[in-house]
Structures are given as structure tokens and as C-alpha cells.
Scaffold this motif. Sequence first.
Motif, PDB file in Angstrom:
ATOM      1  N   ASP A 125      -8.470  -1.291  -0.449  1.00 54.13           N
ATOM      2  CA  ASP A 125      -9.247  -2.358  -1.253  1.00 54.13           C
ATOM      3  C   ASP A 125     -10.538  -2.630  -0.586  1.00 54.13           C
ATOM      4  O   ASP A 125     -11.634  -2.919  -1.142  1.00 54.13           O
ATOM      5  N   SER A 127      -2.033  -4.989  -3.517  1.00 52.79           N
ATOM      6  CA  SER A 127      -3.443  -3.894  -3.814  1.00 52.79           C
ATOM      7  C   SER A 127      -4.077  -4.220  -5.012  1.00 52.79           C
ATOM      8  O   SER A 127      -3.520  -3.932  -6.161  1.00 52.79           O
ATOM      9  N   LYS A 128      -5.436  -4.565  -4.786  1.00 49.61           N
ATOM     10  CA  LYS A 128      -6.245  -4.711  -6.310  1.00 49.61           C
ATOM     11  C   LYS A 128      -6.712  -3.325  -6.661  1.00 49.61           C
ATOM     12  O   LYS A 128      -6.605  -3.169  -7.789  1.00 49.61           O
ATOM     13  N   THR A 129      -6.831  -2.137  -5.886  1.00 46.00           N
ATOM     14  CA  THR A 129      -7.141  -1.048  -6.147  1.00 46.00           C
ATOM     15  C   THR A 129      -6.037  -0.365  -6.851  1.00 46.00           C
ATOM     16  O   THR A 129      -6.205   0.030  -7.952  1.00 46.00           O
ATOM     17  N   TYR A 148      -3.281  -0.718   1.874  1.00 51.48           N
ATOM     18  CA  TYR A 148      -3.857  -1.415   0.728  1.00 51.48           C
ATOM     19  C   TYR A 148      -4.846  -2.097   1.346  1.00 51.48           C
ATOM     20  O   TYR A 148      -5.933  -2.221   0.402  1.00 51.48           O
TER      21      TYR A 148
END
Length: 225
Positions: free
Chosen positions: A159, A51-53, A155
Motif C-alpha cells: 500500500d 490491503s487497499k492495493t 500489505y
Amino acid sequence: MRSIIFKRIVMLALIFITSYLVIGNLLHRVVFPEKKPAVSTWFKPGQELYSKTEGFRQTVLKQESGYVHCTLEIEPFAAGPPSHIHMGFDEVFEIESGELTVWVNGEIKKLHAGEVLRIPRGTPHKPYNETADTIRTKGPIAFPEKFAFCLVQVYGAMDRQPGFERSSQAILQMPLFQTNGFDSYLADGPPVFMQKTMGWVVVPMSRLLGYSSYYREFDPFYNQK
């Protein structure tokens, strides 16, 4: 006369709500079940749940006996997930390197290399990284396989849409994930039993509006099958 009218209105409302719940969930679960991969054979060693977030990267070691075992890396200054509660499993963090900050039921804890923190089920918590270093955990973290399956989808949703967890879309989407095994509830939301109850109420409407608990676009492993 007014009393009779009121009773009739209440009775009709109860009939409508009961019919909606029974027929809606019957259509959702039996007549038009969702099409999605078999969870029991979905994960393979080396696959990444990222997950980039959140700034969390989990690498699958194995899937065994209903659980997915992963290593965990947390990126520098990672915000982590929203404060949340798991009702069906404990969560354990054992640190190999770096300094992990965990908010646990109103208390801030700092974990360093060699330290272990077990968060019992039902406990509000939020892990995150306040440092410029990458945090690595020691040994695998085990999640129920249905939870891990839905986590990949969560995720993807987070994102794609920053702030998803507080959006109107989340109100319709999250109950589908939760009723399909995503055992994670907002710690600063209504009591968990209310979140679960609302899930059963919302799910039929969510399906009718085109929401699902599985989206191929959020499945990073689809082309690896």
C-alpha cells in the motif's frame, strides 16, 4: 598455469560464498536477531487485515493452535494479490454473497453464493473481483499464524509503494518475509525452490542494508497492545 589459476579463483569464490552464507545467516539469526512481537499472542478478535492495493479486508475471529481464522470481504473491482503459490497450506473459498473470479493454474473459475473452491498447496492461483458488488465469504478462512503476521507487513509495503511486488525493493524485502513464515511465492517467477534458495542468499545482505521482516509502521495493531 591457467588451469591452476582458474582452480584457485573457483576455490576462493566458493570459500567466499560459503563464508558469506554461514556468517551472514549466523549474524542475522543468532547474533543480531530481529526484534518483533510474539506471533502466538499477536492477533485479537475484531482486528482487520486490510490491503487497499488488493482490495481485501480480513477480520480476525480467533487465533488458535497456530492458525488465525478470519472472515473475508473483497471490495468491488478488487485486483487481488499477484498470482502466487502456497507450499504449506491449502486455501479454501466458500462464497456467501457476490461472484468471485479465481485464476487457477491457467483456468478461470467463477464462484457464486453457496459454492466452494479448495486450492491445494502448490497450485498457482489469483482471486479477484470483476464485479461492482462486495464479495463475502462464508465461514472463516484459516491461515498459519506466521503467514498472517507477515501478510500484514506485506500489505503495508504494497500500500505504501504501488507496484512493490515487482520493484527492486521487493527483491531485498520479500526473502525476509518468506524466511519468517510468509509462505507465498510468485507464480510467474522462477521455480519455488529457486525463490527459496535465493531467499537464504539475499537475507544477510537485506539485513545489512537495513531491511527487516517487521516494521512498526505497518503494524495496525501496535497501539492496541
